[in-house]
Design a protein around this motif. Structure first.
Motif, PDB file in Angstrom:
ATOM      1  N   LEU A  15     -55.701  13.016   4.469  1.00  0.00           N
ATOM      2  CA  LEU A  15     -56.881  13.132   5.318  1.00  0.00           C
ATOM      3  C   LEU A  15     -56.465  13.870   6.586  1.00  0.00           C
ATOM      4  CD1 LEU A  15     -59.856  12.338   5.733  1.00  0.00           C
ATOM      5  CD2 LEU A  15     -59.032  10.211   6.775  1.00  0.00           C
ATOM      6  N   VAL A  16     -56.957  15.112   6.756  1.00  0.00           N
ATOM      7  CA  VAL A  16     -56.565  15.940   7.891  1.00  0.00           C
ATOM      8  C   VAL A  16     -57.571  15.810   9.032  1.00  0.00           C
ATOM      9  CG1 VAL A  16     -56.013  18.292   8.639  1.00  0.00           C
ATOM     10  CG2 VAL A  16     -55.371  17.522   6.349  1.00  0.00           C
ATOM     11  N   LEU A  17     -58.859  15.842   8.712  1.00  0.00           N
ATOM     12  CA  LEU A  17     -59.918  15.631   9.695  1.00  0.00           C
ATOM     13  C   LEU A  17     -60.781  14.480   9.201  1.00  0.00           C
ATOM     14  CD1 LEU A  17     -61.051  19.333  10.335  1.00  0.00           C
ATOM     15  CD2 LEU A  17     -59.415  18.016  11.646  1.00  0.00           C
ATOM     16  N   ASP A  18     -60.991  13.494  10.055  1.00  0.00           N
ATOM     17  CA  ASP A  18     -61.739  12.300   9.676  1.00  0.00           C
ATOM     18  C   ASP A  18     -62.895  12.097  10.653  1.00  0.00           C
ATOM     19  OD1 ASP A  18     -62.573   9.912   8.566  1.00  0.00           O
ATOM     20  OD2 ASP A  18     -60.960   8.729   9.485  1.00  0.00           O
ATOM     21  N   ARG A  19     -64.084  12.588  10.255  1.00  0.00           N
ATOM     22  CA  ARG A  19     -65.270  12.507  11.110  1.00  0.00           C
ATOM     23  C   ARG A  19     -64.952  13.024  12.524  1.00  0.00           C
ATOM     24  NH1 ARG A  19     -64.728   7.799   8.631  1.00  0.00           N
ATOM     25  NH2 ARG A  19     -64.402   6.632  10.553  1.00  0.00           N
ATOM     26  N   PHE A  20     -64.239  14.147  12.571  1.00  0.00           N
ATOM     27  CA  PHE A  20     -63.762  14.737  13.824  1.00  0.00           C
ATOM     28  C   PHE A  20     -64.866  15.579  14.462  1.00  0.00           C
ATOM     29  CE2 PHE A  20     -61.612  18.106  16.239  1.00  0.00           C
ATOM     30  CZ  PHE A  20     -60.809  17.347  17.066  1.00  0.00           C
ATOM     31  N   SER A  21     -65.064  15.381  15.754  1.00  0.00           N
ATOM     32  CA  SER A  21     -66.056  16.153  16.505  1.00  0.00           C
ATOM     33  C   SER A  21     -65.388  16.789  17.713  1.00  0.00           C
ATOM     34  CB  SER A  21     -67.210  15.262  16.967  1.00  0.00           C
ATOM     35  OG  SER A  21     -67.916  14.751  15.862  1.00  0.00           O
ATOM     36  N   LEU A  22     -65.819  18.019  18.029  1.00  0.00           N
ATOM     37  CA  LEU A  22     -65.242  18.734  19.158  1.00  0.00           C
ATOM     38  C   LEU A  22     -66.191  19.841  19.575  1.00  0.00           C
ATOM     39  CD1 LEU A  22     -62.651  19.174  20.937  1.00  0.00           C
ATOM     40  CD2 LEU A  22     -61.942  20.847  19.207  1.00  0.00           C
ATOM     41  N   ALA A  23     -66.320  20.032  20.882  1.00  0.00           N
ATOM     42  CA  ALA A  23     -67.061  21.169  21.426  1.00  0.00           C
ATOM     43  C   ALA A  23     -66.037  22.106  22.060  1.00  0.00           C
ATOM     44  CB  ALA A  23     -68.075  20.695  22.458  1.00  0.00           C
ATOM     45  N   ILE A  24     -66.084  23.374  21.673  1.00  0.00           N
ATOM     46  CA  ILE A  24     -65.146  24.377  22.173  1.00  0.00           C
ATOM     47  C   ILE A  24     -65.936  25.400  22.975  1.00  0.00           C
ATOM     48  CG2 ILE A  24     -63.451  26.132  21.551  1.00  0.00           C
ATOM     49  CD1 ILE A  24     -63.076  24.645  18.873  1.00  0.00           C
ATOM     50  N   PRO A  25     -65.572  25.611  24.226  1.00  0.00           N
ATOM     51  CA  PRO A  25     -66.319  26.591  25.029  1.00  0.00           C
ATOM     52  C   PRO A  25     -66.172  27.997  24.474  1.00  0.00           C
ATOM     53  CG  PRO A  25     -64.343  25.852  26.203  1.00  0.00           C
ATOM     54  CD  PRO A  25     -64.449  25.029  24.955  1.00  0.00           C
ATOM     55  N   LEU A  26     -67.249  28.765  24.551  1.00  0.00           N
ATOM     56  CA  LEU A  26     -67.219  30.152  24.095  1.00  0.00           C
ATOM     57  C   LEU A  26     -67.132  31.060  25.320  1.00  0.00           C
ATOM     58  CD1 LEU A  26     -69.608  30.605  21.056  1.00  0.00           C
ATOM     59  CD2 LEU A  26     -67.152  30.942  21.198  1.00  0.00           C
ATOM     60  N   GLY A  27     -66.009  31.008  25.962  1.00  0.00           N
ATOM     61  CA  GLY A  27     -65.764  31.851  27.121  1.00  0.00           C
ATOM     62  C   GLY A  27     -64.287  31.832  27.423  1.00  0.00           C
ATOM     63  N   GLY A  28     -63.729  32.969  27.774  1.00  0.00           N
ATOM     64  CA  GLY A  28     -62.314  33.041  28.103  1.00  0.00           C
ATOM     65  C   GLY A  28     -61.446  32.740  26.899  1.00  0.00           C
TER      66      GLY A  28
END
Length: 193
Positions: A15-28
């Protein structure tokens, strides 16, 4: 903003990702930092649409407008350095090959074939090919592996000058220090720390 919501990815029993959540900025430039094997590459592959998660969703990104740099250089031994660049350019931009070779500090190597390149040179060629392909987002997996520190700093400045958002997986402290945001990760399963 790229949003990954409740992403689950398994490779067999792992199991590599388990209900994983992330917000990544789209700048820089945003760096994903964490130990080898924690799931950074899988996260990039899911964000790009190359890996379909078992569950969850990705939003805020069009996979058709992404340039992806794989961890492996994926160079064709029968194509010259220049051909690796022109192969990704539309006909109207083929005259840009010299620009991209200069971007990667590979001037004078246009006629060489990948087996004649050092590991760092091959990596720079793969990076130049990705940058030349362009897109609205660059996803880079260990973009400076095998590249000396001084050249890495120059390449990072040139990438920033492209004016597109960049998300990269890296371990290199000097690269992390130069990024606009660093997301520290651990795992597996992948988690933010």
């Amino acid at each position: 903003m790229i949003e990954l919501r409740d992403i689950t990815v398994r490779y067999g029993e792992k199991l590599v990702l388990d209900r994983f959540s992330l917000a990544i900025p789209l700048g820089g430039i945003t760096a994903l930092s964490g130990p080898s094997g924690c799931g950074k590459t899988t996260l990039l592959r899911v964000a790009s649409g190359l890996t379909e998660p078992g569950s969850g969703a990705v939003s805020g990104i069009d996979s058709r407008k992404i340039a992806f740099l794989f961890q492996e250089d994926r160079l064709l031994p029968w194509r010259t350095v220049s051909q690796h660049i022109t192969d990704v350019l539309p006909k109207s931009r083929r005259g840009e090959a010299a620009r991209w070779l200069a971007f990667a500090e590979l001037e004078g190597e246009g006629g060489a074939y990948p087996p004649a390149l050092s590991g760092g040179m091959a990596r720079r060629l793969a990076l130049a090919r990705c940058a030349a392909l362009g897109g609205e987002l660059l996803l880079l997996d260990e973009p400076f592996a095998g590249v000396d520190q001084e050249r890495t700093v120059r390449l990072l400045d040139r990438l920033r000058g492209l004016g597109v958002p960049i998300v990269m997986a890296t371990h290199q402290p000097q690269v992390l220090a130069a990024c606009d945001a660093v997301i520290a990760l651990d795992g597996p399963p992948l988690r933010r720390v």
